[in-house]
Design a protein around this motif. Structure first.
Motif, short mmCIF file in Angstrom:
data_model
loop_
_atom_site.label_atom_id
_atom_site.label_comp_id
_atom_site.label_asym_id
_atom_site.label_seq_id
_atom_site.Cartn_x
_atom_site.Cartn_y
_atom_site.Cartn_z
N ILE A 158 32.43 2.74 59.16
CA ILE A 158 31.25 2.87 57.94
C ILE A 158 31.59 2.06 56.70
CG2 ILE A 158 30.02 4.54 56.48
CD1 ILE A 158 29.99 6.71 58.59
N CYS A 159 32.98 2.39 56.26
CA CYS A 159 33.57 1.82 55.04
C CYS A 159 33.63 0.20 55.24
CB CYS A 159 34.85 2.32 54.66
SG CYS A 159 34.58 4.13 54.12
N MET A 160 34.16 -0.07 56.57
CA MET A 160 34.69 -1.51 56.59
C MET A 160 33.21 -2.35 56.98
SD MET A 160 37.62 -1.80 56.26
CE MET A 160 39.37 -1.37 56.44
N VAL A 161 32.32 -1.95 57.62
CA VAL A 161 31.04 -2.60 57.94
C VAL A 161 30.33 -2.58 56.54
CG1 VAL A 161 29.47 -0.82 58.36
CG2 VAL A 161 29.27 -2.97 59.45
N ILE A 162 30.28 -1.83 55.60
CA ILE A 162 29.71 -2.00 54.28
C ILE A 162 30.42 -2.91 53.58
CG2 ILE A 162 29.05 -0.80 52.15
CD1 ILE A 162 28.52 1.76 54.10
N ALA A 163 31.67 -3.05 53.43
CA ALA A 163 32.50 -3.65 52.69
C ALA A 163 32.38 -5.22 53.06
CB ALA A 163 33.90 -3.36 52.57
N TYR A 164 32.63 -5.46 54.36
CA TYR A 164 32.51 -6.94 54.69
C TYR A 164 31.29 -7.55 55.37
CZ TYR A 164 37.30 -6.68 53.90
OH TYR A 164 38.63 -6.33 53.21
N ALA A 165 30.42 -6.66 56.00
CA ALA A 165 29.26 -7.27 56.52
C ALA A 165 27.98 -7.06 55.36
CB ALA A 165 28.74 -6.41 57.65
N PHE A 166 28.01 -6.19 54.64
CA PHE A 166 27.00 -6.16 53.54
C PHE A 166 27.56 -6.44 52.33
CE2 PHE A 166 24.65 -3.44 50.33
CZ PHE A 166 23.36 -4.17 50.42
#
Length: 217
Positions: free
Chosen positions: A30-38
């Motif tokens: 959750i944290c990583m996809v928000i950080a790098y994808a969004f």
């Protein structure tokens, strides 16, 4: 606007997948996809001439908002890293044994360095006075932009490796997994293309050769 759509749909798919199978580990994707994808996508696309969500803002204002979003990237990435580190410690597993783990830790470390460089360029421009004259502030900003492109590619590589992981494949069907992987690849190529155009626009134009005056009769 395809980039913004992909930057939203990929985190939604990953976050829903994590929520449906929620455990302590779920905070990592959750944290990583928000950080790098969004967040990182929006931070770099802010300077795009054709896809910025705030095209009429001045460049100094864009830089400020870019800094705020990148601060969010850093916080989310560090939290995601802390979660996976603690989770492996709790389960007695070794760290950084997969390509996803190796690329991921490099990406988080590079994010920290990129953030430090950005803060230095924004608030301590006098540091340039201690460098050789050939290294102007404009050049360092260009290098920071190039470094940001590399960081974004690293982030996308870690994202794609995460989508290829057994966790994501085991918790989605083949159609969702395939579409998400394709979306991740498209996001990488489209965003990098926009960043390349931006970097090229900031490169100094070499002076044109002056034509020699014709001799008068």
């Amino acid at each position: 606007m395809a980039t913004h759509f992909l930057a939203i749909i990929i985190p939604i798919v990953v976050c829903v997948t994590a929520a449906l199978n929620f455990q302590f580990f779920s905070w990592h994707p959750i944290c990583m996809v928000i950080a790098y994808a969004f967040l990182m996508t929006e931070a770099v696309m802010m300077f795009s001439a054709t896809s910025s969500l705030i095209p009429n803002y001045s460049r100094p204002d864009k830089v400020v908002y870019h800094g705020y979003i990148m601060a969010g990237v850093l916080l989310a990435a560090l939290q995601g890293f802390a979660v996976i580190y603690l989770n492996k410690e709790r389960n007695g597993k070794e760290h950084f044994t997969t390509w996803h783990g190796i690329v991921g830790v490099i990406t988080v470390g590079y994010t920290v360095l990129q953030a430090i460089a950005g803060i230095a360029l924004k608030y301590n421009a006098t540091l340039v006075s201690y460098l050789p004259r050939s290294f102007t502030l404009a050049k360092w900003k260009l290098y920071h932009a190039l470094s940001g492109c590399f960081l974004f590619i690293l982030g996308c590589a870690a994202l794609l490796a995460g989508l290829y992981s057994s966790w994501f494949q085991n918790n989605t069907n083949e159609y969702v997994w395939g579409l998400t992987m394709v979306s991740g690849l498209l996001l990488t190529f489209i965003a990098v293309g926009h960043m390349s155009d931006f970097v090229k626009s900031k490169q100094p134009v070499p002076p044109t050769a002056r034509s020699t005056p014709r001799a008068t009769k």
